[in-house]
Design an enzyme around this catalytic site. Structure first.
Site, PDB file in Angstrom:
ATOM      1  N   THR A 124      -7.780  -1.508  -0.254  1.00  0.00           N
ATOM      2  CA  THR A 124      -8.615  -1.586  -1.473  1.00  0.00           C
ATOM      3  C   THR A 124      -9.111  -3.016  -1.695  1.00  0.00           C
ATOM      4  O   THR A 124     -10.134  -3.222  -2.325  1.00  0.00           O
ATOM      5  CB  THR A 124      -7.848  -1.150  -2.750  1.00  0.00           C
ATOM      6  OG1 THR A 124      -6.495  -1.542  -2.640  1.00  0.00           O
ATOM      7  CG2 THR A 124      -7.941   0.323  -3.010  1.00  0.00           C
ATOM      8  N   HIS A 178      -4.652  -1.996  -6.495  1.00  0.00           N
ATOM      9  CA  HIS A 178      -4.208  -0.701  -7.007  1.00  0.00           C
ATOM     10  C   HIS A 178      -5.427   0.041  -7.512  1.00  0.00           C
ATOM     11  O   HIS A 178      -6.197  -0.507  -8.292  1.00  0.00           O
ATOM     12  CB  HIS A 178      -3.261  -0.866  -8.206  1.00  0.00           C
ATOM     13  CG  HIS A 178      -1.993  -1.562  -7.864  1.00  0.00           C
ATOM     14  ND1 HIS A 178      -1.221  -2.181  -8.801  1.00  0.00           N
ATOM     15  CD2 HIS A 178      -1.365  -1.717  -6.697  1.00  0.00           C
ATOM     16  CE1 HIS A 178      -0.169  -2.709  -8.210  1.00  0.00           C
ATOM     17  NE2 HIS A 178      -0.238  -2.444  -6.933  1.00  0.00           N
ATOM     18  N   GLY A 190     -10.824  -3.625   2.534  1.00  0.00           N
ATOM     19  CA  GLY A 190     -11.570  -2.557   3.200  1.00  0.00           C
ATOM     20  C   GLY A 190     -11.140  -2.358   4.648  1.00  0.00           C
ATOM     21  O   GLY A 190     -11.709  -1.539   5.368  1.00  0.00           O
ATOM     22  N   LEU A 222       3.696  12.262   0.589  1.00  0.00           N
ATOM     23  CA  LEU A 222       4.395  13.216   1.459  1.00  0.00           C
ATOM     24  C   LEU A 222       3.416  14.247   2.027  1.00  0.00           C
ATOM     25  O   LEU A 222       3.552  14.696   3.166  1.00  0.00           O
ATOM     26  CB  LEU A 222       5.519  13.899   0.648  1.00  0.00           C
ATOM     27  CG  LEU A 222       6.472  14.801   1.402  1.00  0.00           C
ATOM     28  CD1 LEU A 222       7.160  14.074   2.541  1.00  0.00           C
ATOM     29  CD2 LEU A 222       7.525  15.396   0.456  1.00  0.00           C
ATOM     30  N   ASP A 235       0.817  -1.219   0.000  1.00  0.00           N
ATOM     31  CA  ASP A 235       0.000   0.000   0.000  1.00  0.00           C
ATOM     32  C   ASP A 235       0.843   1.259   0.000  1.00  0.00           C
ATOM     33  O   ASP A 235       0.461   2.280   0.585  1.00  0.00           O
ATOM     34  CB  ASP A 235      -0.980  -0.006   1.193  1.00  0.00           C
ATOM     35  CG  ASP A 235      -1.735  -1.316   1.256  1.00  0.00           C
ATOM     36  OD1 ASP A 235      -2.308  -1.695   0.239  1.00  0.00           O
ATOM     37  OD2 ASP A 235      -1.710  -1.975   2.316  1.00  0.00           O
ATOM     38  N   GLY A 252       0.243  14.280  -3.695  1.00  0.00           N
ATOM     39  CA  GLY A 252      -1.226  14.319  -3.697  1.00  0.00           C
ATOM     40  C   GLY A 252      -1.760  13.159  -4.500  1.00  0.00           C
ATOM     41  O   GLY A 252      -1.002  12.477  -5.194  1.00  0.00           O
TER      42      GLY A 252
HETATM   43  P1  IMP Z   1      -2.305 -13.096   1.764  1.00  0.00           P
HETATM   44  O1  IMP Z   1      -1.429 -12.509   0.697  1.00  0.00           O
HETATM   45  O2  IMP Z   1      -3.777 -12.932   1.495  1.00  0.00           O
HETATM   46  O3  IMP Z   1      -1.944 -14.509   2.085  1.00  0.00           O
HETATM   47  O4  IMP Z   1      -2.043 -12.250   3.128  1.00  0.00           O
HETATM   48  C1  IMP Z   1      -0.825 -12.346   3.835  1.00  0.00           C
HETATM   49  C2  IMP Z   1      -0.473 -11.010   4.467  1.00  0.00           C
HETATM   50  O5  IMP Z   1      -0.092 -10.101   3.460  1.00  0.00           O
HETATM   51  C3  IMP Z   1      -1.616 -10.355   5.229  1.00  0.00           C
HETATM   52  O6  IMP Z   1      -1.096  -9.645   6.343  1.00  0.00           O
HETATM   53  C4  IMP Z   1      -2.182  -9.373   4.215  1.00  0.00           C
HETATM   54  O7  IMP Z   1      -2.851  -8.286   4.823  1.00  0.00           O
HETATM   55  C5  IMP Z   1      -0.891  -8.920   3.559  1.00  0.00           C
HETATM   56  N1  IMP Z   1      -1.100  -8.435   2.199  1.00  0.00           N
HETATM   57  C6  IMP Z   1      -1.276  -9.159   1.081  1.00  0.00           C
HETATM   58  N2  IMP Z   1      -1.377  -8.357   0.019  1.00  0.00           N
HETATM   59  C7  IMP Z   1      -1.223  -7.094   0.459  1.00  0.00           C
HETATM   60  C8  IMP Z   1      -1.210  -5.821  -0.189  1.00  0.00           C
HETATM   61  O8  IMP Z   1      -1.323  -5.682  -1.417  1.00  0.00           O
HETATM   62  N3  IMP Z   1      -1.035  -4.733   0.628  1.00  0.00           N
HETATM   63  C9  IMP Z   1      -0.875  -4.864   1.965  1.00  0.00           C
HETATM   64  N4  IMP Z   1      -0.885  -6.021   2.595  1.00  0.00           N
HETATM   65  C10 IMP Z   1      -1.055  -7.144   1.852  1.00  0.00           C
END
Ligand code: IMP
Length: 438
Positions: free
Chosen positions: A313, A53, A316, A346, A25, A429
């Site tokens: 995204t 994304h 949620g 930033l 993220d 932004g």
């Molecule tokens: P999984 O990829 O669904 O097995 O989740 C494993 C860990 O990776 C969990 O803590 C998810 O929240 C985190 N995670 C997976 N994909 C993302 C992402 O795109 N952004 C942030 N966290 C992610």
């Protein structure tokens, strides 16, 4: 072999990679979108529809501002001249692929003939998603907090050599038999959860036909593209600290999210890669469980969550937030070898009186010289911070780096010095234009 292209030495600019450098993220979508305007192919190399994304772009003859959510498909598809490619390292949930594709088409983005999938990519089935949930329940208080998209179970099937790949769909009787065995194995392990095996097989018979025109030999596809000087953008999914080997294991995803995953996931050699952009948010966020040394629980955390819109995204969920961690960033830089950085969001720090960054960890009174593998150590580190005076802002209207407040530039330049890597892009932004190029 006459049908395979000869290996070619790619020019330095031919393959660019965008990787998340923290826990995901970081805002990779915006840079990917900017860079995708100039490439022929945008490829995903790892992960599945656990990524998220959001891209806002003007499309069609009337330039209508449209919001697109990408989870599995490469977000470069927003550029109508760009081809999307899902490499061998990606795990593909076919129903999600089609529903994402249909949504893009409904919003006016024509994708016909612009999306290809490697025949070596593994499939994620609905039972993998059920098992993802069951595993989390089994873990109880120490659950990972996965996205429940079946990613871990699908990569487990792959690693245990019982997974099904895209090419298996084209000998359907064999596919059906292997599928039944795979489900049986899960029933044995997790009990007879509700699942219509034969119904799923029937659905996949139809999916296989729809998928057929999209399937390519992934190795020939990418090497033909290299040999014919196509420009390729590799869109990383998730981020380095969620990497199966180098992330905060076991609170990670189940794929190689770093630079190594680009080579294994696409079947390209390291020297084919020219530019590696590390995307780093001006603070840190994390979804799911696991230690987070710079995590905040005060009003600054609420500021970061609210101003930074830190809600997942894909899930949620409200993200955990904290200060930027340069100990972690140095570790991330070592592993991924970023050639430049994109500092994002930033502007979210506007108005914060004092801004901190972590510059060291101490454990049992001693300075740690590396990022600890052992999470029980990471959970107990004392963090050393450097404090910066904040700035008023808003900085989101600024169009030149030199116009940023002095205190803001001092913050950026300190990060750059600490990491020893140029910060080439600075996001100030949410809009496409709010990206300063230095
Ligand atoms: P999984 O990829 O669904 O097995 O989740 C494993 C860990 O990776 C969990 O803590 C998810 O929240 C985190 N995670 C997976 N994909 C993302 C992402 O795109 N952004 C942030 N966290 C992610």
């Amino acid at each position: 072999m006459a049908s395979l292209p000869k290996p070619s030495v790619a020019p330095k600019t031919q393959v660019s990679v965008v990787l998340g450098s923290q826990w995901g993220d970081e805002g990779k979508g915006k840079l990917t979108d900017i860079l995708a305007a100039d490439v022929d192919i945008c490829a995903r190399c790892a992960g599945g529809n656990n990524a998220g994304h959001t891209i806002v772009a003007n499309i069609g003859p009337d330039n209508v501002k449209t919001k697109f959510d990408f989870h599995l498909l490469p977000s470069g598809l927003v550029n109508p001249r760009c081809i999307g490619f899902l490499g061998s390292g990606v795990v593909v949930h076919v129903p999600s692929l089609f529903s994402e594709l249909d949504t893009l088409e409904k919003k006016g983005l024509k994708c016909d003939g612009r999306l290809f999938v490697s025949d070596r990519a593994h499939l994620v089935f609905d039972f993998h998603q059920v098992v993802d949930g069951l595993k989390e329940v089994e873990l109880g208080g120490s659950s990972i907090g996965t996205t429940k998209k079946g990613i871990g179970p699908a990569y487990s099937s792959k690693a245990s050599r019982s997974g099904l790949r895209v090419h298996h769909l084209y000998d359907f009787e064999l596919f059906a038999n292997k599928f039944r065995k795979l489900v049986e194995g899960r029933f044995k392990r997790y009990g007879n959860f509700e699942y219509d095996t034969e119904g799923e097989i029937a659905r996949y018979r139809a999916f296989a036909e729809r998928l057929r025109p999209l399937i390519v030999d992934g190795v020939t596809f990418i090497h033909s593209a290299l040999a014919s000087n196509r420009r390729i953008l590799v869109e990383g999914a998730n981020a380095l600290m969620l990497d199966l080997d180098y992330g905060t294991y076991p609170f990670v995803t189940s794929s190689s999210t770093g630079i190594g995953g680009v080579c294994t996931g696409l079947g390209i050699p390291p020297l084919a890669i020219g530019t590696v952009v590390g995307v780093m948010k001006a603070y840190t966020s994390r979804v799911g469980a696991g230690p987070f040394p710079t995590e905040l629980f005060d009003e600054t955390c609420v500021h970061l969550q609210e101003v930074g819109a830190e809600y997942g995204t894909t899930t949620g969920r409200r993200r955990r937030c904290g200060w930027l961690d340069l100990v972690m960033m140095r570790y991330s830089c070592l592993i991924n070898g970023y050639t430049c950085m994109n500092l994002t969001k930033l502007d979210v720090l506007d108005g914060i009186k004092e801004i901190k960054v972590a510059t060291g960890y101490r454990y049992q009174g001693k300075e740690l010289t590396s990022f600890p593998a052992d999470l029980s150590v990471l959970a107990k580190v004392e963090v050393e911070y450097k404090t910066f005076p904040g700035w008023e802002g808003p900085i989101s209207e600024v169009t030149e780096y030199s116009q940023l407040p002095d205190t803001c530039r001092a913050y950026v330049e300190y990060l750059e010095d600490f990491m020893g890597i140029p910060i080439t892009w600075v996001g100030v932004g949410p809009g496409r234009l709010s990206m300063l190029r230095r």
